[in-house]
Design a protein around this motif. Structure first.
Motif, PDB file in Angstrom:
ATOM      1  N   ASP A  10      -8.597  13.496 -54.844  1.00 31.04           N
ATOM      2  CA  ASP A  10      -9.480  14.033 -53.804  1.00 31.04           C
ATOM      3  C   ASP A  10      -8.720  14.711 -52.663  1.00 31.04           C
ATOM      4  O   ASP A  10      -9.339  15.295 -51.774  1.00 31.04           O
ATOM      5  CB  ASP A  10     -10.353  12.915 -53.222  1.00 31.04           C
ATOM      6  CG  ASP A  10     -11.277  12.308 -54.252  1.00 31.04           C
ATOM      7  OD1 ASP A  10     -11.709  13.040 -55.172  1.00 31.04           O
ATOM      8  OD2 ASP A  10     -11.563  11.100 -54.141  1.00 31.04           O
ATOM      9  N   VAL A  11      -7.402  14.629 -52.683  1.00 30.28           N
ATOM     10  CA  VAL A  11      -6.591  15.236 -51.617  1.00 30.28           C
ATOM     11  C   VAL A  11      -6.900  16.722 -51.464  1.00 30.28           C
ATOM     12  O   VAL A  11      -7.004  17.232 -50.355  1.00 30.28           O
ATOM     13  CB  VAL A  11      -5.089  14.995 -51.871  1.00 30.28           C
ATOM     14  CG1 VAL A  11      -4.214  15.858 -50.977  1.00 30.28           C
ATOM     15  CG2 VAL A  11      -4.763  13.518 -51.680  1.00 30.28           C
ATOM     16  N   TYR A  12      -7.057  17.411 -52.561  1.00 33.87           N
ATOM     17  CA  TYR A  12      -7.347  18.841 -52.517  1.00 33.87           C
ATOM     18  C   TYR A  12      -8.624  19.116 -51.724  1.00 33.87           C
ATOM     19  O   TYR A  12      -8.684  20.049 -50.919  1.00 33.87           O
ATOM     20  CB  TYR A  12      -7.466  19.387 -53.947  1.00 33.87           C
ATOM     21  CG  TYR A  12      -7.786  20.849 -54.001  1.00 33.87           C
ATOM     22  CD1 TYR A  12      -6.833  21.802 -53.617  1.00 33.87           C
ATOM     23  CD2 TYR A  12      -9.029  21.306 -54.421  1.00 33.87           C
ATOM     24  CE1 TYR A  12      -7.127  23.160 -53.666  1.00 33.87           C
ATOM     25  CE2 TYR A  12      -9.324  22.655 -54.468  1.00 33.87           C
ATOM     26  CZ  TYR A  12      -8.373  23.578 -54.087  1.00 33.87           C
ATOM     27  OH  TYR A  12      -8.662  24.912 -54.127  1.00 33.87           O
ATOM     28  N   MET A  13      -9.630  18.273 -51.924  1.00 35.91           N
ATOM     29  CA  MET A  13     -10.889  18.445 -51.200  1.00 35.91           C
ATOM     30  C   MET A  13     -10.692  18.219 -49.700  1.00 35.91           C
ATOM     31  O   MET A  13     -11.276  18.913 -48.880  1.00 35.91           O
ATOM     32  CB  MET A  13     -11.952  17.493 -51.748  1.00 35.91           C
ATOM     33  CG  MET A  13     -12.322  17.760 -53.192  1.00 35.91           C
ATOM     34  SD  MET A  13     -12.893  19.446 -53.501  1.00 35.91           S
ATOM     35  CE  MET A  13     -14.418  19.438 -52.603  1.00 35.91           C
ATOM     36  N   ALA A  14      -9.868  17.241 -49.340  1.00 33.52           N
ATOM     37  CA  ALA A  14      -9.603  16.982 -47.921  1.00 33.52           C
ATOM     38  C   ALA A  14      -8.899  18.172 -47.278  1.00 33.52           C
ATOM     39  O   ALA A  14      -9.162  18.512 -46.127  1.00 33.52           O
ATOM     40  CB  ALA A  14      -8.780  15.706 -47.767  1.00 33.52           C
ATOM     41  N   GLN A  15      -7.998  18.793 -48.024  1.00 32.54           N
ATOM     42  CA  GLN A  15      -7.336  19.992 -47.498  1.00 32.54           C
ATOM     43  C   GLN A  15      -8.343  21.115 -47.278  1.00 32.54           C
ATOM     44  O   GLN A  15      -8.322  21.765 -46.238  1.00 32.54           O
ATOM     45  CB  GLN A  15      -6.250  20.478 -48.454  1.00 32.54           C
ATOM     46  CG  GLN A  15      -4.996  19.655 -48.423  1.00 32.54           C
ATOM     47  CD  GLN A  15      -3.941  20.245 -49.332  1.00 32.54           C
ATOM     48  OE1 GLN A  15      -4.217  20.613 -50.472  1.00 32.54           O
ATOM     49  NE2 GLN A  15      -2.723  20.327 -48.820  1.00 32.54           N
ATOM     50  N   LEU A  16      -9.218  21.341 -48.245  1.00 35.84           N
ATOM     51  CA  LEU A  16     -10.234  22.378 -48.112  1.00 35.84           C
ATOM     52  C   LEU A  16     -11.168  22.091 -46.941  1.00 35.84           C
ATOM     53  O   LEU A  16     -11.668  23.017 -46.304  1.00 35.84           O
ATOM     54  CB  LEU A  16     -11.060  22.504 -49.394  1.00 35.84           C
ATOM     55  CG  LEU A  16     -10.359  23.100 -50.599  1.00 35.84           C
ATOM     56  CD1 LEU A  16     -11.305  23.113 -51.793  1.00 35.84           C
ATOM     57  CD2 LEU A  16      -9.854  24.497 -50.313  1.00 35.84           C
ATOM     58  N   ALA A  17     -11.394  20.813 -46.654  1.00 37.66           N
ATOM     59  CA  ALA A  17     -12.300  20.416 -45.584  1.00 37.66           C
ATOM     60  C   ALA A  17     -11.661  20.535 -44.204  1.00 37.66           C
ATOM     61  O   ALA A  17     -12.315  20.267 -43.208  1.00 37.66           O
ATOM     62  CB  ALA A  17     -12.770  18.979 -45.816  1.00 37.66           C
ATOM     63  N   ARG A  18     -10.392  20.916 -44.160  1.00 37.86           N
ATOM     64  CA  ARG A  18      -9.662  21.104 -42.903  1.00 37.86           C
ATOM     65  C   ARG A  18      -9.522  19.807 -42.107  1.00 37.86           C
ATOM     66  O   ARG A  18      -9.539  19.805 -40.885  1.00 37.86           O
ATOM     67  CB  ARG A  18     -10.308  22.211 -42.067  1.00 37.86           C
ATOM     68  CG  ARG A  18     -10.285  23.557 -42.753  1.00 37.86           C
ATOM     69  CD  ARG A  18     -11.057  24.624 -42.013  1.00 37.86           C
ATOM     70  NE  ARG A  18     -10.680  24.756 -40.625  1.00 37.86           N
ATOM     71  CZ  ARG A  18     -11.421  25.411 -39.726  1.00 37.86           C
ATOM     72  NH1 ARG A  18     -12.554  25.973 -40.076  1.00 37.86           N
ATOM     73  NH2 ARG A  18     -11.025  25.484 -38.468  1.00 37.86           N
ATOM     74  N   ALA A  19      -9.369  18.702 -42.840  1.00 38.91           N
ATOM     75  CA  ALA A  19      -9.156  17.413 -42.189  1.00 38.91           C
ATOM     76  C   ALA A  19      -7.758  17.368 -41.592  1.00 38.91           C
ATOM     77  O   ALA A  19      -6.817  17.971 -42.110  1.00 38.91           O
ATOM     78  CB  ALA A  19      -9.331  16.278 -43.195  1.00 38.91           C
ATOM     79  N   ASP A  20      -7.620  16.639 -40.484  1.00 41.20           N
ATOM     80  CA  ASP A  20      -6.320  16.468 -39.840  1.00 41.20           C
ATOM     81  C   ASP A  20      -5.472  15.428 -40.564  1.00 41.20           C
ATOM     82  O   ASP A  20      -4.261  15.382 -40.389  1.00 41.20           O
ATOM     83  CB  ASP A  20      -6.507  16.027 -38.383  1.00 41.20           C
ATOM     84  CG  ASP A  20      -7.250  17.071 -37.579  1.00 41.20           C
ATOM     85  OD1 ASP A  20      -6.714  18.189 -37.444  1.00 41.20           O
ATOM     86  OD2 ASP A  20      -8.357  16.779 -37.106  1.00 41.20           O
ATOM     87  N   GLY A  21      -6.128  14.605 -41.344  1.00 42.72           N
ATOM     88  CA  GLY A  21      -5.418  13.581 -42.097  1.00 42.72           C
ATOM     89  C   GLY A  21      -6.356  12.932 -43.089  1.00 42.72           C
ATOM     90  O   GLY A  21      -7.566  13.171 -43.065  1.00 42.72           O
ATOM     91  N   TRP A  22      -5.772  12.134 -43.976  1.00 42.14           N
ATOM     92  CA  TRP A  22      -6.585  11.412 -44.938  1.00 42.14           C
ATOM     93  C   TRP A  22      -5.851  10.185 -45.431  1.00 42.14           C
ATOM     94  O   TRP A  22      -4.634  10.107 -45.410  1.00 42.14           O
ATOM     95  CB  TRP A  22      -6.992  12.285 -46.119  1.00 42.14           C
ATOM     96  CG  TRP A  22      -5.871  13.021 -46.780  1.00 42.14           C
ATOM     97  CD1 TRP A  22      -4.970  12.538 -47.690  1.00 42.14           C
ATOM     98  CD2 TRP A  22      -5.518  14.396 -46.591  1.00 42.14           C
ATOM     99  NE1 TRP A  22      -4.092  13.513 -48.084  1.00 42.14           N
ATOM    100  CE2 TRP A  22      -4.407  14.666 -47.415  1.00 42.14           C
ATOM    101  CE3 TRP A  22      -6.048  15.417 -45.810  1.00 42.14           C
ATOM    102  CZ2 TRP A  22      -3.815  15.924 -47.465  1.00 42.14           C
ATOM    103  CZ3 TRP A  22      -5.443  16.656 -45.872  1.00 42.14           C
ATOM    104  CH2 TRP A  22      -4.350  16.909 -46.687  1.00 42.14           C
ATOM    105  N   LEU A  23      -6.671   9.219 -45.847  1.00 37.21           N
ATOM    106  CA  LEU A  23      -6.203   7.972 -46.447  1.00 37.21           C
ATOM    107  C   LEU A  23      -6.916   7.809 -47.778  1.00 37.21           C
ATOM    108  O   LEU A  23      -8.082   8.177 -47.910  1.00 37.21           O
ATOM    109  CB  LEU A  23      -6.576   6.768 -45.578  1.00 37.21           C
ATOM    110  CG  LEU A  23      -5.911   6.638 -44.234  1.00 37.21           C
ATOM    111  CD1 LEU A  23      -6.677   5.648 -43.368  1.00 37.21           C
ATOM    112  CD2 LEU A  23      -4.491   6.150 -44.414  1.00 37.21           C
ATOM    113  N   VAL A  24      -6.222   7.223 -48.744  1.00 37.19           N
ATOM    114  CA  VAL A  24      -6.831   6.917 -50.031  1.00 37.19           C
ATOM    115  C   VAL A  24      -7.208   5.442 -50.043  1.00 37.19           C
ATOM    116  O   VAL A  24      -6.385   4.590 -49.720  1.00 37.19           O
ATOM    117  CB  VAL A  24      -5.862   7.262 -51.189  1.00 37.19           C
ATOM    118  CG1 VAL A  24      -6.493   6.909 -52.530  1.00 37.19           C
ATOM    119  CG2 VAL A  24      -5.477   8.740 -51.151  1.00 37.19           C
ATOM    120  N   LYS A  25      -8.465   5.149 -50.363  1.00 39.02           N
ATOM    121  CA  LYS A  25      -8.934   3.766 -50.438  1.00 39.02           C
ATOM    122  C   LYS A  25      -8.281   3.070 -51.627  1.00 39.02           C
ATOM    123  O   LYS A  25      -7.947   3.739 -52.598  1.00 39.02           O
ATOM    124  CB  LYS A  25     -10.458   3.735 -50.570  1.00 39.02           C
ATOM    125  CG  LYS A  25     -11.175   4.278 -49.348  1.00 39.02           C
ATOM    126  CD  LYS A  25     -12.666   4.205 -49.514  1.00 39.02           C
ATOM    127  CE  LYS A  25     -13.239   5.553 -49.792  1.00 39.02           C
ATOM    128  NZ  LYS A  25     -14.652   5.622 -50.000  1.00 39.02           N
TER     129      LYS A  25
END
Length: 134
Positions: free
Chosen positions: A90-105
């Motif tokens: 799902d990292v690719y989707m977070a990048q497309l969403a312009r998130a400042d960061g992300w964590l994987v559950k």
């Protein structure tokens, strides 16, 4: 007081985030649907928004893009966004969403606090497949 807005319909996600981030100087506010995020951002002016990837019928990606669009149009102040992902893919989707960061559950308090501190300081925070390239 710092204000965190969490968008999730999963009680366990709220419990993890609240336990990790809420204290005497930080409040964690929850909305259970993607449609409620923009009105909550307008009302609360949060310092940080955490978006679960799947929030009812409007997911975190769509919500993040909507917030960025509102920000780009000058209708809301810039807001820091962390996506809570279901898996590395799902990292690719977070990048497309312009998130400042992300964590994987699954989530844990140490990683949540680390991510929140980094993103609130203006630094990116990335986990998952593309972590090594960021």
């Amino acid at each position: 007081m710092d204000v965190v807005l969490l968008a999730t319909d999963a009680d366990w996600v709220f419990d993890e985030v609240d336990a990790a981030l809420a204290d005497d100087t930080t409040s964690v506010n929850r909305v259970r649907s993607g449609r409620m995020v923009l009105p909550a951002v307008q009302e609360l002016a949060p310092d940080l928004v955490l978006l679960d990837l799947q929030i009812g019928n409007i997911g975190g990606v769509a919500v993040s893009l909507a917030l960025r669009q509102e920000q780009d149009m000058g209708r809301i102040e810039p807001v820091r966004i962390i996506m809570l992902l279901d898996r590395d893919a799902d990292v690719y989707m977070a990048q497309l969403a312009r998130a400042d960061g992300w964590l994987v559950k699954p989530l844990d308090s140490v990683r949540l606090r680390r991510a929140a501190a980094a993103v609130q300081a203006g630094e990116p925070y990335f986990e998952g497949m593309l972590e090594a390239t960021n």
